[in-house]
Design an enzyme around this catalytic site. Sequence first.
Site, PDB file in Angstrom:
ATOM      1  N   GLU A 401      78.877  55.374  66.138  1.00 16.37           N
ATOM      2  CA  GLU A 401      78.651  56.540  65.269  1.00 16.37           C
ATOM      3  C   GLU A 401      77.169  56.748  65.074  1.00 16.37           C
ATOM      4  O   GLU A 401      76.676  57.873  65.026  1.00 16.37           O
ATOM      5  CB  GLU A 401      79.346  56.331  63.920  1.00 16.37           C
ATOM      6  CG  GLU A 401      79.331  57.549  62.998  1.00 16.37           C
ATOM      7  CD  GLU A 401      78.121  57.653  62.075  1.00 16.37           C
ATOM      8  OE1 GLU A 401      77.997  58.655  61.379  1.00 16.37           O
ATOM      9  OE2 GLU A 401      77.279  56.733  62.055  1.00 16.37           O
ATOM     10  N   GLU A 402      76.435  55.636  64.935  1.00 19.24           N
ATOM     11  CA  GLU A 402      75.008  55.739  64.630  1.00 19.24           C
ATOM     12  C   GLU A 402      74.209  56.401  65.754  1.00 19.24           C
ATOM     13  O   GLU A 402      73.121  56.896  65.518  1.00 19.24           O
ATOM     14  CB  GLU A 402      74.424  54.350  64.323  1.00 19.24           C
ATOM     15  CG  GLU A 402      75.003  53.673  63.079  1.00 19.24           C
ATOM     16  CD  GLU A 402      74.670  54.396  61.777  1.00 19.24           C
ATOM     17  OE1 GLU A 402      74.079  55.491  61.837  1.00 19.24           O
ATOM     18  OE2 GLU A 402      75.013  53.870  60.713  1.00 19.24           O
ATOM     19  N   GLU A 410      84.368  61.033  71.377  1.00 17.83           N
ATOM     20  CA  GLU A 410      85.006  60.828  72.687  1.00 17.83           C
ATOM     21  C   GLU A 410      86.525  60.746  72.545  1.00 17.83           C
ATOM     22  O   GLU A 410      87.275  61.309  73.335  1.00 17.83           O
ATOM     23  CB  GLU A 410      84.457  59.558  73.357  1.00 17.83           C
ATOM     24  CG  GLU A 410      82.965  59.609  73.658  1.00 17.83           C
ATOM     25  CD  GLU A 410      82.539  60.834  74.452  1.00 17.83           C
ATOM     26  OE1 GLU A 410      83.219  61.176  75.427  1.00 17.83           O
ATOM     27  OE2 GLU A 410      81.525  61.455  74.074  1.00 17.83           O
ATOM     28  N   GLU A 413      87.909  64.142  71.839  1.00 16.37           N
ATOM     29  CA  GLU A 413      87.885  64.966  73.050  1.00 16.37           C
ATOM     30  C   GLU A 413      88.991  64.537  74.021  1.00 16.37           C
ATOM     31  O   GLU A 413      89.630  65.365  74.662  1.00 16.37           O
ATOM     32  CB  GLU A 413      86.515  64.864  73.721  1.00 16.37           C
ATOM     33  CG  GLU A 413      85.423  65.575  72.919  1.00 16.37           C
ATOM     34  CD  GLU A 413      84.002  65.361  73.430  1.00 16.37           C
ATOM     35  OE1 GLU A 413      83.101  66.071  72.987  1.00 16.37           O
ATOM     36  OE2 GLU A 413      83.792  64.453  74.273  1.00 16.37           O
TER      37      GLU A 413
END
Length: 711
Positions: A401-402, A410, A413
């Site tokens: 996340e960072e 991902e 998606e």
Amino acid sequence: MNLRIAPSLSRFLFLGMAVVAILAFAQIPEARRPTPPGNIDAYKELVDKTVSPERIAEFLRYLTAEPHVASSPRNDELAHYVRDRWKEFGLEEVGLSTYDVLLSFPKSITVELTAPRSLRLQIEEKAVPEDPDTKNPDVGIPYNAYSRSGDITAPLVYANGGNPQDYDLLEKHGIGVKGKIALVRYSFPYSYRGFKALTAEKRGLAGLLIYSDPKEDGEARGPVFPNGPWGPLSHIQRGGIPYDFIYPGDPLTPGRPSKPGERRLSSQEAETLPKIISVPISAENARPLLESLDGEAAPPDWQGALPITYRLSGSQTKVRMRVEMEDPVKTITNVIGVLRGTEHPDEIIVVGNHRDAWVYGGVDPSSGTACLLELARALGEAKRAGFRPRRTVILGNWDAEEFTLTGSTEWGEENAELLRKNLIAYINVDTAGAGRDFNVQGVPSLIPLLHEASKEVEDPVEGRPVYEVWKAGVAGRDGKKVEGKVDPIGSGSDHAVFLQHLGAPALDMSFVGPYGVYHSVYDNYFWMTHFGDPGLKYTAALAKIWAHLIIDLACRPILPLDYATYARELRTYVSDWAAKHDPGKQKAGRILDKLGKMEKAASTVRPFLFDLEKAGRIDQDDVKQINGLLISLERDFTDPQGLPRRPWYKHLVFGARYTYAVLLLPALTEASEAGDEPAVEAAIRDLENAVSAAAAKLEKIGALLTQQKRE
Ligand SMILES: [Zn+2]
């Protein structure tokens, strides 16, 4: 393979998961007791009884024992730890979902003052004797992920917050910035560091140094670590600077999952990769640089809290930045766990938190990860006692996340088709317990449900419902009282893909308070247990609120999504837009008219959302149809084409500015600000259509409900 799963769901559940998950799947007992609506309260009570601050403290200690940046061996080990705990707790189909994505790490970074005197900055955070974690040699070099590599020497300017108006002011004072290095600070109003990088790049600067001034998060605010929650002079805020306001996720696969065989852009083609060199430094590092400037004094609101006069430029000051980065494609690992719904397994609720941290991540994200682990344990205990959700609940522990919201993006998606159709809501907890003030950003359809949940859970110190303490408000930065409210939601954490790309209702919540060590080595177990949430009681309260939201969403016969509140909020957003861009309300009037219809239809639906008795009398086929319509409603507020210049972002109501500030009615607002009349007209039409579609669906739901009432 269990045939009771809808084919589309079974496809989804196995996507990207390890073979072990399939083996685990075969062991799920056949007997499952559906949770009758009347048992919702008992389900919640059991969860509340299970949630334990002591267990959360154990999880937190383990999660924060070592630094765990994405793709590091320790972070992978923690993925297995989360997976194993979830299996132990009784979650189903627990597995790992991996992606190969572009990450960014420093090989070496040096910053030197070369004139008027030479001084090499020590870019590291000081160890404190009270906290052994600050002495760990594995902490690593503080850096800005996705900075370009290079070796530059250039004159220095001080540019306040590094926003466009700051460079305008420098130029007004006759100070050119092209080819120079800017020293800027993380300041209020806040702007995302990636926006500072893009702004510097556009202005032709050669390099960017971003530092934390004690005025914002250090000693000017109060006692500093290890004596208080604020940042000491040597703390450094690490962080990514990708341009994820264009699209988040792997920079090389926009809109597509980074799976083997997927088409990848080259780094040169990736629009989200910065072309500038950027390094984060501490106030202690910034001080000699600022002291070396001898030009005109900066304006009063540019003066920080260091005991010096901040100046705009220097007659001699030169700085050298040498940055050597590597940008490898690495494997990242999400952990996915499931509680399969007994009655409507195809209807899905997703909840999540990220696991990767810049260093230890005491607050960000490990307080959230500990909260997620405890949530899983409590739901697992309830399952053992016979309580199961009627709809499917998926837990995600995201990775990277960072970097650029990578793991969740991902996964979203990869599963886009299914989630667009079946996702009821996504609920995010990034940081759980950084204080005592309940803080929520979310879409309006979830607000009444959140109010319910926060009435059911007690504030552990005040001994009153969280809702009451929250509504009573807290003192803001200016001393004015800020009453509890749900702020509109933008980007900045793992909810982005679910809300802005897939169009599902989303919420992000936390407890907040004085917190000056964000993304530094001091955001660790010591900080959490001394300042953030001693005793982990607020993290426990958040786990309960989280569980109550899940149980309501997963078990109520009619989905508790309230579009009366949505229509009301939307009216405010449209009116606010009109006040700025359409004073006669000629255009806004068209949307407001239709909103009237939506409000009216939604108000006939509302009484059924929380009344279990009323909802229980409705014919089952109608319930299925009503819920299908409710799920599809938020999608009506998306445009499959996306925003004109950033098609990944598809929501018509909630967006984010490049600064990360919430951007309401993004397509309409951006078109108005650009003075693009045809685009304004197109955005008005899209909103009119969306509101009309929502109104028609709500009328249909209302008819189904009231027809029941007559019988
Ligand atoms: Zn975070």
